[in-house]
Design a protein around this motif. Structure first.
Motif, PDB file in Angstrom:
ATOM      1  N   LEU A  31      48.075  20.290 -91.144  1.00 36.35           N
ATOM      2  CA  LEU A  31      47.565  19.365 -90.251  1.00 36.35           C
ATOM      3  C   LEU A  31      48.231  19.552 -89.022  1.00 36.35           C
ATOM      4  CD1 LEU A  31      47.317  15.952 -92.763  1.00 36.35           C
ATOM      5  CD2 LEU A  31      45.543  17.480 -91.962  1.00 36.35           C
ATOM      6  N   SER A  32      48.801  20.534 -88.505  1.00 38.86           N
ATOM      7  CA  SER A  32      49.650  20.772 -87.709  1.00 38.86           C
ATOM      8  C   SER A  32      48.909  21.410 -86.283  1.00 38.86           C
ATOM      9  CB  SER A  32      50.846  21.628 -87.911  1.00 38.86           C
ATOM     10  OG  SER A  32      50.185  23.133 -87.987  1.00 38.86           O
ATOM     11  N   GLY A  33      47.443  21.473 -86.315  1.00 35.80           N
ATOM     12  CA  GLY A  33      46.887  21.928 -85.406  1.00 35.80           C
ATOM     13  C   GLY A  33      47.254  23.449 -84.903  1.00 35.80           C
TER      14      GLY A  33
ATOM     15  N   LEU B 172      39.073  31.186 -95.379  1.00 33.92           N
ATOM     16  CA  LEU B 172      38.571  31.993 -94.263  1.00 33.92           C
ATOM     17  C   LEU B 172      39.637  32.969 -93.720  1.00 33.92           C
ATOM     18  CD1 LEU B 172      36.343  32.082 -91.924  1.00 33.92           C
ATOM     19  CD2 LEU B 172      37.857  30.605 -90.549  1.00 33.92           C
ATOM     20  N   LEU B 173      40.788  32.642 -94.325  1.00 31.29           N
ATOM     21  CA  LEU B 173      41.904  33.802 -94.058  1.00 31.29           C
ATOM     22  C   LEU B 173      42.006  34.814 -94.966  1.00 31.29           C
ATOM     23  CD1 LEU B 173      44.753  31.158 -92.698  1.00 31.29           C
ATOM     24  CD2 LEU B 173      42.923  32.474 -91.216  1.00 31.29           C
TER      25      LEU B 173
ATOM     26  N   LEU C  91      38.420  30.357 -82.660  1.00 33.82           N
ATOM     27  CA  LEU C  91      39.603  29.469 -82.238  1.00 33.82           C
ATOM     28  C   LEU C  91      39.885  28.719 -83.766  1.00 33.82           C
ATOM     29  CD1 LEU C  91      38.121  27.744 -79.151  1.00 33.82           C
ATOM     30  CD2 LEU C  91      39.953  29.250 -79.169  1.00 33.82           C
ATOM     31  N   ARG C  92      38.922  28.366 -84.418  1.00 34.64           N
ATOM     32  CA  ARG C  92      39.296  27.963 -85.864  1.00 34.64           C
ATOM     33  C   ARG C  92      40.198  29.024 -86.648  1.00 34.64           C
ATOM     34  NH1 ARG C  92      37.049  23.807 -88.514  1.00 34.64           N
ATOM     35  NH2 ARG C  92      37.360  23.857 -90.842  1.00 34.64           N
ATOM     36  N   LYS C  93      39.759  30.311 -86.670  1.00 32.71           N
ATOM     37  CA  LYS C  93      40.618  31.091 -87.423  1.00 32.71           C
ATOM     38  C   LYS C  93      42.079  31.196 -86.857  1.00 32.71           C
ATOM     39  CE  LYS C  93      40.568  35.781 -89.021  1.00 32.71           C
ATOM     40  NZ  LYS C  93      41.775  36.415 -88.621  1.00 32.71           N
TER      41      LYS C  93
ATOM     42  N   ASP D 233      41.184  21.001 -94.073  1.00 32.84           N
ATOM     43  CA  ASP D 233      41.020  21.699 -92.980  1.00 32.84           C
ATOM     44  C   ASP D 233      40.126  21.153 -91.780  1.00 32.84           C
ATOM     45  OD1 ASP D 233      38.623  22.420 -93.813  1.00 32.84           O
ATOM     46  OD2 ASP D 233      38.884  24.304 -93.597  1.00 32.84           O
ATOM     47  N   GLU D 234      39.817  19.897 -91.972  1.00 32.29           N
ATOM     48  CA  GLU D 234      38.754  19.418 -90.950  1.00 32.29           C
ATOM     49  C   GLU D 234      39.513  18.513 -89.807  1.00 32.29           C
ATOM     50  OE1 GLU D 234      39.104  18.210 -94.244  1.00 32.29           O
ATOM     51  OE2 GLU D 234      37.151  19.014 -95.005  1.00 32.29           O
TER      52      GLU D 234
END
Length: 608
Positions: free
Chosen positions: A263-265, A308-309, A337-339, A322-323
Motif C-alpha cells: 500500500l506504499s504506492g 504481474l511481476l 506505470l502499474r508494473k 493491489d487496488e
C-alpha cells in the motif's frame, strides 16, 4: 539526565551520528559463516538456537488513535498481553476470545501520533484537556458529531493538509511511561517476552511508509525518550537518525521494521530516497543497519509476490491487495506505470532490486529478512482462519462482517487476510535473545499456521547431513542459517541447502517445499525462478519434509538470494468458516479455500 525530545534535537546538531559503523553483533554482512557470528555473540556451537518462538510484533490497543476511534475503547495493552499469553478476553463487541495456543512473545505497537490521546480525553485527563485541541475534540466526543470530525482533523494533520496541533510532551511522556510499565509487568524471561515499542506512521501523500520500532531494552533505557512520530518527520532517514541518537545516548539497542509495502504506492522499495535523491552506498548501509527485517504478510494482504511481476509463479497470487494505496487512492491503470509501482511494493521484487544496488554500490538497502504480523487493531493477535477476530471492532466475528466495510467506509472486511505470525530461532525466550535473532535475520514469516521451518546453506552439505543427530550444530558450523551471507564461492561448486519443514500440529498437512531464487546476471538483468524441491507423495500431503537441494544453475559471478516457501494443503479461508458458522453465503469474489504458507528469510550469495 532523561533523553528527552528536546535533547534529541540538540544532540542531532552537535554530535557525530553512529549511522553505519555501530557495532552489530548479529550482522552477517561481512560474509562470515554462522559459526564465526556465533562466536561474536558468545554462542557455543553446542548451545546453538534449537527452538522456534512464535509471536507478533505489530498489535494495536485502544491507545492507537484509529483503533480507538473505530470502536476499541476498552482494550488497552494489558488486554493484548493477556490475550497473547492465552487468557480469555472480552472483546470490544462483547464476545469472548481466546487463542487455542498462547504466543511466546508480543509487542503492542501503538501509533506514536496522538498516542493515548483519545483515551485521555475519554478519561477526562487534565493534561489532555488543557489545550485548545483537547477542548475542541472533547466537544466533538460529548456532542452529536462523535469521532467523525476528530478523524478528519487527525488525517489532515498527519498528512500535512492542515496545521499541526499536538498533545503536550508531558502528556505523551506519561502515556509512554505507562506503555513501558505494562510491558515490564507482563515480561517474564524464559516464559513470555513483552517487547517495548511503537509504530511510526509515515504516510507521505497517502502512501504507506509505516515502521514498527522495537527496543531490546527495559524501562531504564526506553524511559529516557518519548517516541519519535511522523508528525516530526515522515522521512525514514529522520527516524534512523532518532534511532542512532537513542543508541548513542542510552547504550541501548533498537531496530525498525518496515511493513505493508503493498500500500506504499511504490515507495517502499523505490530506486530513490523519499526526497528523490539517488540511493548512495551510505544510505544503503544505513537502511540495512536499522531495518534488518521486513513485514511481508499481515491483515492487509500478502506482500511476497505479485502475479504481474512473477507470471511464471502459479502461487504468486495469494491474498493480493493491489487496488489502492493506504489513502484509498486507486493505482494507475497504465500497464507500464502499474508494473513500475508494483515493483516498489512487493518483497521479492525489492530483494531483486537490492541485488542491483549491491553490484553497483557495494551495499544493499533491501537486504532484509521476512516476518509476519497481524496489524490487529482489536488488541487481539489472531492469525487463525478458524479463530479470526479481524482488524477493527466492526470486523470481529458477526453474520454481517463479510458484507460490511472496515470503519464503515474503508476496504471490505471480507478482503482482510487472516495473517500473520513470526517464527524466531533463538536460544531462549528473552528480549535479548529474540532481539539478537531478529538482528541477524534468523526469523521467518507465516500466514498464520505455526509451521516449523529450518534452512541452512553452504558449500559442503550432503543429503546424509539431514539425518545427523547434531543437525543444527552441523548447519551452523558448516554454513549459514536463514538470514545469512554466503562466503565466496568454492571454485567449481554449487551451493547446497538443507531444509526441514514440520506441519502445524493443529492444521492441515504440507503440500510442497519450494526455493525461490533471484539473481542479477553479468548483463545487469534481474531474474527469478521458483524450484519445487519437495512434493507430497499423496493427496493428503505430508506431515514433514526433510530435503537436500543443490542449485543446478549456479553462476559464481552473479549476485543471488534464495529463500524457502512452504505451502500447506488447501484449507478453509476465514470467510468460509463464517459462512458455515452463521449459515450465510461465502462472498463470491473470495476463495473458499486457500493455501497457507511460510516464508523463510533469504540467504544471499555475493561474488568475490
Amino acid at each position: 539526565m532523561p533523553f528527552s525530545s528536546t535533547r534529541i534535537t540538540l544532540l542531532l546538531s552537535s554530535m557525530t551520528l553512529c549511522l553505519t559503523g555501530c557495532q552489530d553483533t548479529g550482522n552477517t554482512e561481512t560474509g562470515n559463516t554462522q559459526a564465526e557470528n556465533a562466536v561474536a555473540e558468545n554462542i557455543k556451537l553446542t548451545d546453538v538456537p534449537e527452538e522456534v518462538f512464535w509471536g507478533d510484533l505489530h498489535v494495536h490497543s485502544n491507545l492507537s488513535f484509529d483503533s480507538n476511534s473505530f470502536g476499541n475503547q476498552n482494550l488497552g495493552p494489558e488486554a493484548a498481553y493477556r490475550f497473547a499469553r492465552g487468557e480469555t478476553v472480552q472483546t470490544s463487541s462483547g464476545q469472548q476470545a481466546k487463542l487455542s495456543r498462547p504466543l511466546d512473545f508480543l509487542m503492542v505497537a501503538d501509533h506514536a501520533e496522538y498516542l493515548g490521546y483519545l483515551t485521555g480525553l475519554q478519561n477526562k485527563d487534565e493534561m489532555a484537556l488543557s489545550s485548545a485541541l483537547g477542548k475542541r475534540w472533547q466537544g466533538y466526543l460529548t456532542g452529536s458529531e462523535g469521532t467523525g470530525p476528530i478523524m478528519d482533523e487527525y488525517v489532515a494533520m498527519v498528512t500535512g493538509a492542515m496545521p499541526q496541533e499536538v498533545p503536550s510532551k508531558a502528556f505523551t511522556a506519561t502515556v509512554w511511561q505507562d506503555v513501558i510499565g505494562i510491558a515490564e509487568r507482563y515480561n517474564e524471561p524464559g516464559k513470555f517476552t513483552a517487547f517495548v515499542g511503537y509504530e511510526w506512521t509515515s504516510m507521505p501523500g497517502g502512501r504507506n511508509m509505516h515502521r514498527v520500532v522495537v527496543f531490546k531494552d527495559g524501562p531504564e533505557k526506553t524511559g529516557q525518550i518519548i517516541p519519535f512520530s511522523a508528525l516530526e518527520s515522515d522521512d525514514p532517514e529522520k527516524l534512523w537518525e532518532f534511532l542512532a541518537e537513542y543508541e548513542a545516548a542510552t547504550k541501548g539497542n533498537v531496530l525498525a521494521i518496515a511493513h505493508n509495502g503493498n500500500l506504499s504506492g511504490g515507495l517502499m522499495f523505490d530506486d530513490t530516497t523519499l526526497t528523490g535523491k539517488p540511493i548512495t552506498s551510505q544510505y544503503a548501509k544505513t537502511r540495512m543497519r536499522w531495518e534488518p527485517v521486513y513485514e511481508v504478510t499481515q491483515v492487509k494482504g500478502d506482500g511476497e509476490a505479485h502475479p504481474l511481476l512473477s507470471p511464471d509463479d502459479e502461487y504468486a497470487d495469494f491474498e493480493t491487495w493491489d487496488e489502492t494505496d493506504i489513502s484509498l487512492k486507486p493505482k494507475p491503470t497504465d500497464p507500464v506505470l502499474r508494473k513500475k509501482m508494483l515493483e516498489g511494493e512487493y518483497a521479492r521484487s525489492g530483494l531483486k532490486t537490492g541485488l542491483s544496488f549491491q553490484a553497483e554500490l557495494g551495499a544493499n538497502p533491501y537486504q532484509f529478512g521476512l516476518i509476519g504480523s497481524t496489524d490487529s487493531h482489536t488488541s487481539l493477535a489472531t492469525a487463525d482462519d478458524n479463530n479470526f477476530w479481524g482488524k477493527f471492532k466492526d470486523s470481529e466475528p458477526s453474520a454481517d462482517r463479510s458484507t460490511s466495510k472496515m470503519g464503515g467506509a474503508l476496504w471490505p472486511n471480507a478482503k482482510l487476510t487472516s495473517s500473520g505470525y513470526t517464527g524466531i530461532w533463538a536460544r531462549a525466550n528473552t528480549r535479548a535473545e529474540l532481539f539478537n535473532a531478529i538482528k541477524r535475520r534468523e526469523v521467518y514469516a507465516t500466514t498464520g499456521p505455526r509451521i516449523k521451518l529450518r534452512l541452512f546453506a553452504g558449500w559442503n552439505f550432503t543429503k546424509a547431513d539431514l539425518k545427523r543427530t547434531d543437525f543444527s550444530a552441523w548447519g551452523y558450523k558448516n554454513g549459514v542459517p536463514m538470514g545469512g551471507i554466503f562466503s565466496p564461492a568454492k571454485q567449481g561448486r554449487s551451493p547446497t541447502f538443507l531444509i526441514k519443514a514440520l506441519k502445524d500440529p493443529e492444521d492441515v498437512n504440507l503440500q510442497r517445499v519450494q526455493i525461490v531464487k533471484g539473481w542479477r546476471s553479468q548483463k545487469g538483468e534481474l531474474k527469478e525462478q521458483v524450484f519445487d524441491v519437495a512434493l507430497a507423495s499423496t493427496k493428503k500431503g505430508e506431515a514433514e519434509f526433510s530435503t537436500f537441494w543443490v542449485d543446478p544453475d549456479f553462476r559464481e559471478k552473479d549476485n543471488a538470494f534464495y529463500y524457502v516457501r512452504v505451502l500447506q494443503m488447501p484449507s478453509k479461508r476465514w470467510t468460509a468458516y463464517d459462512a458455515q458458522k452463521y449459515n450465510i453465503e461465502t462472498p463470491s469474489e473470495y476463495p473458499a479455500y486457500i493455501q497457507e504458507r511460510a516464508y523463510s528469510s533469504p540467504v544471499w550469495y555475493k561474488p568475490t
